[in-house]
Design a protein around this motif. Structure first.
Motif, short mmCIF file in Angstrom:
data_model
loop_
_atom_site.label_atom_id
_atom_site.label_comp_id
_atom_site.label_asym_id
_atom_site.label_seq_id
_atom_site.Cartn_x
_atom_site.Cartn_y
_atom_site.Cartn_z
N LEU A 28 12.75 -31.29 -4.71
CA LEU A 28 14.10 -31.67 -5.16
C LEU A 28 14.89 -30.49 -5.67
O LEU A 28 16.09 -30.39 -5.44
CB LEU A 28 14.02 -32.76 -6.23
CG LEU A 28 13.57 -34.14 -5.75
CD1 LEU A 28 13.41 -35.07 -6.94
CD2 LEU A 28 14.53 -34.71 -4.73
N THR A 68 12.75 -37.43 -10.89
CA THR A 68 14.01 -37.34 -10.15
C THR A 68 15.19 -37.14 -11.09
O THR A 68 16.06 -36.28 -10.85
CB THR A 68 14.21 -38.61 -9.29
OG1 THR A 68 13.10 -38.73 -8.39
CG2 THR A 68 15.50 -38.56 -8.51
N ALA A 122 17.16 -36.44 -2.27
CA ALA A 122 16.06 -37.20 -2.87
C ALA A 122 15.52 -38.23 -1.88
O ALA A 122 14.30 -38.41 -1.76
CB ALA A 122 16.52 -37.87 -4.16
N LEU A 141 14.36 -44.14 -7.29
CA LEU A 141 15.75 -43.72 -7.51
C LEU A 141 16.57 -44.74 -8.28
O LEU A 141 17.73 -44.48 -8.61
CB LEU A 141 16.43 -43.41 -6.17
CG LEU A 141 15.82 -42.27 -5.37
CD1 LEU A 141 16.51 -42.15 -4.02
CD2 LEU A 141 15.91 -40.97 -6.15
#
Length: 176
Positions: A28, A68, A122, A141
């Motif tokens: 990422l 994330t 992502a 997410l």
């Protein structure tokens, strides 16, 4: 559950998922040297909320979401810092700040991924690099499966534009 049991359970969770979460952070952010730090910070946050995490339907999805979000925050902070530095140097009298655009012919996968907006990047990383299902990607997410499908499709189209169709197919192991 007493502290020893919780600690042992958390340690087992750490052993099973640290490598995956560090890899996720690396893909990422594009920063190998930062990936372990981000994963470690995520595990600290997970430990502080371990009672909530362990009761979650999918604790690893929760952990992926934490990584994330931390990666997104790091990228935003670095972007703001680059803008401040750029503004500083261009504001100096006699400044000759130069911009060197990327050359498509030498762009590698990481640079192509870095050019994608964070959510698209992502989605591609979670779906193709970590081989998660659309549902697991959506859980990580905090979004819908439809959004994952849409963002992944748009990201793949952008990667095909940046890398060429053959390179994008090799990256994801798909044929379009």
């Amino acid at each position: 559950m007493d502290l020893d049991d919780a600690s042992a359970e958390f340690h087992d969770f750490f052993e099973r998922h640290h490598a995956e979460l560090a890899r996720l952070a690396h893909l990422l952010t594009g920063e190998a040297e930062t990936a372990d730090d981000l994963a470690a910070d995520a595990f600290v946050a997970l430990w502080h909320r371990w009672d909530r995490v362990r009761r979650a339907d999918r604790p690893v999805a929760y952990a992926r979401g934490v990584v994330t979000n931390m990666a997104r925050a790091r990228i935003r902070a670095l972007t703001r810092e680059r803008r401040r530095v750029h503004l500083f140097w261009t504001a100096l009298p006699g400044s000759r700040a130069q911009h060197h655009p990327d050359v498509d012919a030498v762009m590698d996968v990481r640079r192509a991924l870095a050019r994608l907006p964070f959510r698209k990047r992502a989605c591609v990383v979670l779906r193709h690099a970590l081989d998660l299902s659309e549902k697991d990607t959506a859980l990580a997410l905090g979004t819908s499966v439809g959004t994952v499908k849409s963002q992944t499709s748009k990201a793949m189209a952008e990667l095909q534009r940046l890398l060429g169709a053959q390179a994008a197919e090799e990256l994801t192991g798909t044929r379009n």
